[in-house]
Scaffold this active site. Structure first.
Site, short mmCIF file in Angstrom:
data_model
loop_
_atom_site.label_atom_id
_atom_site.label_comp_id
_atom_site.label_asym_id
_atom_site.label_seq_id
_atom_site.Cartn_x
_atom_site.Cartn_y
_atom_site.Cartn_z
N GLU A 141 0.81 -1.26 0.23
CA GLU A 141 0.00 0.00 -0.10
C GLU A 141 0.85 1.23 -0.18
O GLU A 141 0.62 2.28 0.66
CB GLU A 141 -1.09 -0.12 1.12
CG GLU A 141 -1.93 -1.13 1.07
CD GLU A 141 -3.12 -0.97 1.98
OE1 GLU A 141 -3.48 -0.21 2.70
OE2 GLU A 141 -3.72 -2.11 2.11
C1 LIG Z 1 1.96 -9.85 0.85
C2 LIG Z 1 1.73 -8.71 -0.15
C3 LIG Z 1 0.30 -8.59 -0.57
C4 LIG Z 1 0.15 -7.59 -1.59
N1 LIG Z 1 -1.12 -7.49 -2.23
C5 LIG Z 1 -1.20 -6.73 -3.25
C6 LIG Z 1 -2.47 -6.53 -3.67
O1 LIG Z 1 -3.59 -6.76 -3.07
N2 LIG Z 1 -2.81 -5.67 -5.04
C7 LIG Z 1 -1.56 -5.47 -5.66
O2 LIG Z 1 -1.76 -4.79 -6.54
N3 LIG Z 1 -0.43 -5.41 -5.30
C8 LIG Z 1 -0.14 -6.05 -4.15
N4 LIG Z 1 1.16 -6.33 -3.53
C9 LIG Z 1 2.30 -5.70 -3.85
C10 LIG Z 1 2.85 -4.52 -3.15
O3 LIG Z 1 2.08 -3.34 -3.21
C11 LIG Z 1 4.35 -4.04 -3.75
O4 LIG Z 1 5.14 -5.10 -3.39
C12 LIG Z 1 4.52 -2.84 -3.54
O5 LIG Z 1 4.11 -1.92 -4.37
C13 LIG Z 1 6.34 -2.65 -4.04
O6 LIG Z 1 6.35 -3.27 -5.09
P1 LIG Z 1 7.62 -4.28 -5.42
O7 LIG Z 1 7.56 -5.32 -4.46
O8 LIG Z 1 7.62 -4.58 -6.88
O9 LIG Z 1 8.88 -3.34 -5.28
P2 LIG Z 1 9.73 -2.53 -6.22
O10 LIG Z 1 8.99 -1.30 -6.91
O11 LIG Z 1 10.33 -3.15 -7.06
O12 LIG Z 1 10.84 -1.85 -5.22
C14 LIG Z 1 11.56 -2.39 -4.49
C15 LIG Z 1 12.44 -1.47 -3.56
O13 LIG Z 1 12.77 -0.35 -4.19
C16 LIG Z 1 12.14 0.95 -3.69
N5 LIG Z 1 11.91 1.85 -4.83
C17 LIG Z 1 11.23 1.61 -5.86
N6 LIG Z 1 11.18 2.74 -6.76
C18 LIG Z 1 11.93 3.63 -5.88
C19 LIG Z 1 11.97 5.16 -6.22
N7 LIG Z 1 11.70 5.70 -7.20
N8 LIG Z 1 12.82 5.68 -5.16
C20 LIG Z 1 13.34 5.10 -4.06
N9 LIG Z 1 13.08 3.75 -3.84
C21 LIG Z 1 12.17 3.12 -4.64
C22 LIG Z 1 10.74 0.29 -3.10
O14 LIG Z 1 10.56 1.16 -1.82
C23 LIG Z 1 11.23 -1.05 -2.50
O15 LIG Z 1 12.02 -1.00 -1.28
C24 LIG Z 1 1.34 -7.18 -2.35
C25 LIG Z 1 2.46 -7.69 -2.04
C26 LIG Z 1 2.71 -8.38 -0.88
C27 LIG Z 1 4.17 -8.81 -0.66
#
Ligand SMILES: Cc1cc2nc3c(=O)[nH]c(=O)nc-3n(C[C@H](O)[C@H](O)[C@H](O)COP(=O)(O)OP(=O)(O)OC[C@H]3O[C@@H](n4cnc5c(N)ncnc54)[C@H](O)[C@@H]3O)c2cc1C
Length: 666
Positions: A451
């Site tokens: 979120e």
């Molecule tokens: C248990 C669980 C439930 C979830 N439920 C849902 C759901 O119901 N619906 C849904 O759509 N998604 C869901 N998600 C997805 C969740 O919202 C994403 O994991 C989250 O948005 C982060 O995306 P990512 O994991 O791909 O990380 P990435 O975007 O790949 O980021 C990896 C890291 O880099 C950092 N980062 C990325 N971009 C930047 C930037 N520009 N500047 C600085 N730091 C940055 C991030 O903060 C993070 O620490 C869920 C995930 C989990 C694990």
């Protein structure tokens, strides 16, 4: 006595800001960065007017009248909430075993059915559509209750109604869509929200899932795959974000993202995998594939191309559930820590008498007080003004609440020592109380990631904090604009800053009438917050002058500014809450029929005036130390070296540091 009266408004600080659109120079960005920026900028919710209290903090405007006195639930609203919360609490205590849910990785059918019978799937859905029709404040109180007990049920109900079908439908649905879907989801048909993809985490611009209109335009044909969709494996109906054909904006093609309501039993929708995690082991989270799914046009939410706005707006309010759940979890941790620190004797004294443990407990108590204040204050704004701009306050509550809650759970584990690390089942098998700190730690780690991760929340808050300045001055630095236009903007901006900037140095003796009537300790902290907001505004301005358009790359600097603003909001919320409770009558806080007050369910003990002031005072002093540290770090830091070193590590120049380890599958 209600000490907080509206005060005359300061002049709107950035005149003309509403007319201009942010004119960010994208000429030096990569195509990917530009696409991401254009898409999110186009989806930003823009709210007319002077901006919220939190946005004002970054402009040196500390206007308590924007918040009003700390909200007291009306007795009618509180009693409605209490009636539901009592039924929910009784059910949780008697019928739900959260450790068994965690162990089995499943939520029993009877639990799902009973939750549906209680109305827990439609807490905020108006009664006309079959829901309980409770307020945002009561919904947050339910999240607190659930968060203190079972992370899996919290995630189930929160994903369903904070980001799943009900919330965007309530915000943007047509009457037809509401009539069709709200009664179903209120009755317990589970819903979900599908945005994330393998290549799409924080940045939706690279979305692959796409939907093409049929030749007659009546349907869209949806193809793609969504990852980590919470509730996805059990859902009957979900919201899916998909790319739709680009539109031409200003002569250039602009990517479009559209939000669709999709029924899971439609042909071509397939759950291909259930994902499993470190915690939240009973999360029904899955990978969902869409193969030529025909979605009727009438299932578009808001409008074609407005999907990201649906997602961002949904999250603005939806995000409040998470800090509320963090409050519940943190309160439970405090109860565990208090009990254990009082009874566990080591080195001749209860461990709570040792300063290192005592420090954790006092921080816990103070942070919980502020976390709950931030959450209830923001929730109440949603209840009282449908159009209130709570984007920053909700984001701050999420960012600050999830980070503090993680510290609190971690500290609780430390206080419990080896028993904190031991599972509840193992503790019980040895004849000890099955305190589930290990489960809490696993379940809560995700809160700073989903979120809106903490990093993305800081960027979001920074973007909104900078918005008024961008509207006034960014055009002057935009090399894509004609010189004459840039000079015109520069002249206007110069005029504006000639008035605004010196004002940020004027000492403020008057903050609000509130500070005359408030307890002197609280008034002192509010005066500090008011003056610190001027310093924050100056620091932000200096950073803009120093870095110009490159400021957006200074994430550590922006992060410090955001952290200062967030702590100032926390100080304000804590002081307003303490004063609010004092005003309502110390030692005689109004009780509802069920004996509860201020978000508590079961006749919580009434705090004394001394307790309230002591807690708020300690919180504010601690927050001030953090704020001063952040101000110092703005001037003196190792940011450049820090970044350079990280890039060298990424270029494998320090791979030698990784010698002597075992890596599987490498
Ligand atoms: C248990 C669980 C439930 C979830 N439920 C849902 C759901 O119901 N619906 C849904 O759509 N998604 C869901 N998600 C997805 C969740 O919202 C994403 O994991 C989250 O948005 C982060 O995306 P990512 O994991 O791909 O990380 P990435 O975007 O790949 O980021 C990896 C890291 O880099 C950092 N980062 C990325 N971009 C930047 C930037 N520009 N500047 C600085 N730091 C940055 C991030 O903060 C993070 O620490 C869920 C995930 C989990 C694990």
């Amino acid at each position: 006595m209600n000490a907080l009266k509206p005060m005359p408004k300061e002049p709107t600080p950035l005149p003309g800001a509403e007319e201009t659109t942010p004119c960010i120079d994208t000429s030096k960005m990569s195509a990917g960065q530009r696409a991401a920026l254009e898409l999110t900028e186009a989806a930003r919710e823009t709210v007319a007017g002077r901006g919220s209290f939190a946005q004002g903090l970054f402009l040196g405007r500390f206007d308590l009248s924007e918040l009003g006195p700390f909200p007291e639930q009306t007795s009618e609203d509180r009693d409605q909430g209490d009636a539901f919360l009592q039924r929910l609490e009784k059910f949780l205590r008697e019928k739900v075993d959260p450790d068994e849910i965690d162990r089995a990785g499943e939520i029993p059918n009877e639990v799902m059915e009973k939750l549906a019978a209680l109305g827990a799937f439609g807490i905020k859905i108006p009664s006309g559509y079959g829901g309980l029709g409770l307020s945002q404040t009561n919904y947050c109180r339910a999240a607190m209750l659930l968060g203190s007990y079972c992370g899996n049920l919290t995630a189930l109900l929160s994903a369903h109604q904070s980001i799943g079908v009900p919330q965007p439908l309530l915000l943007f649905g047509t009457e037809e869509q509401k009539q069709k879907y709200l009664p179903r989801v209120a009755r317990g048909e589970i819903s979900a929200f599908a945005l994330t993809e393998p290549g799409v985490g924080s940045d939706p611009a690279t979305m692959q899932t796409h939907a093409e209109p049929t030749p007659d335009g009546d349907y869209f044909v949806l193809n793609g795959e969504k990852l980590w969709c919470t509730n996805g494996t059990q859902a009957g109906v979900i919201v899916v974000m998909a790319k739709t054909p680009p539109k031409r904006v200003g002569g250039k093609p602009r990517n479009q993202i559209t939000a669709f309501i999709v029924e899971m039993n439609w042909r071509g929708v397939e759950v291909t995998r259930r994902c499993r995690f470190m915690g939240l082991r009973a999360l029904y989270n899955g990978v969902i594939r869409f193969s030529n799914v025909r979605v009727p046009r009438e299932n578009i939410l808001l409008a074609e191309g407005k999907g990201l706005r649906v997602a961002l707006s949904t999250l603005n309010t939806g995000r409040l559930t998470l800090p509320a759940a963090c409050v519940g979890l943190s309160k439970r941790c405090l109860a565990i820590s208090r009990k254990w620190a009082g009874e566990r004797v080591q080195w001749g004294a209860p461990i709570g008498k040792h300063a290192a443990v005592a420090d954790k407990i006092s921080r816990m108590a103070a942070n919980i007080f502020a976390m709950e204040a931030m959450t209830l204050l923001t929730a109440s704004r949603v209840d009282h003004d449908k159009h209130a701009d709570i984007r920053l306050e909700a984001a701050m509550a999420k960012l600050w609440g999830s980070e503090r809650a993680w510290e609190i759970v971690n500290d609780t584990m430390q206080i419990r020592g080896g028993r904190g690390y031991e599972t509840a089942a193992s503790l019980q098998a040895r004849g000890e109380e099955p305190v589930p700190v290990e489960r809490f730690l696993r379940d809560s780690r995700i809160n700073t990631i989903f979120e809106g991760s903490s990093e993305i929340m800081r960027l979001f808050i920074a973007r909104e904090a900078l918005d008024p300045h961008l509207k006034v001055a960014a055009g002057a630095l935009n090399s894509q604009w004609p010189l004459a236009q840039r000079l015109k903007v520069a002249a206007k901006a110069g005029l504006f800053y000639a008035g605004w900037y010196p004002r940020q140095f004027l000492p403020r003796f008057y903050v609000s009438r509130f500070t005359f009537d408030a307890h002197p300790t609280l008034a002192r902290h509010l005066r500090y917050a008011s003056n610190a907001s001027q310093r924050l505004a100056r620091a932000l301005f200096h950073a803009m002058v120093r870095f110009g358009p490159k400021l957006e790359r200074q994430q550590l600097l922006l992060g410090r500014l955001v952290d200062i603003g967030t702590e100032l909001f926390a100080i304000t919320a804590a002081c307003l809450r303490a004063q609010g409770e004092i005003d309502r009558g110390v030692g005689g806080v109004k009780e509802s029929k069920t004996g509860s007050h201020s978000g508590a369910v079961n006749g919580a003990p009434i705090p004394s005036k001394e307790n309230l002031v002591e807690l708020a005072d300690f919180f504010c002093r601690s927050a001030q130390l953090r704020i001063e540290e952040s101000f110092r770090a703005l001037r003196r830091n190792a940011d450049r070296q820090n970044y350079r070193l990280a890039q060298e590590v990424l270029k494998n120049q320090f791979e030698w540091l990784e010698s002597g380890i075992v890596e599987k599958n490498s």
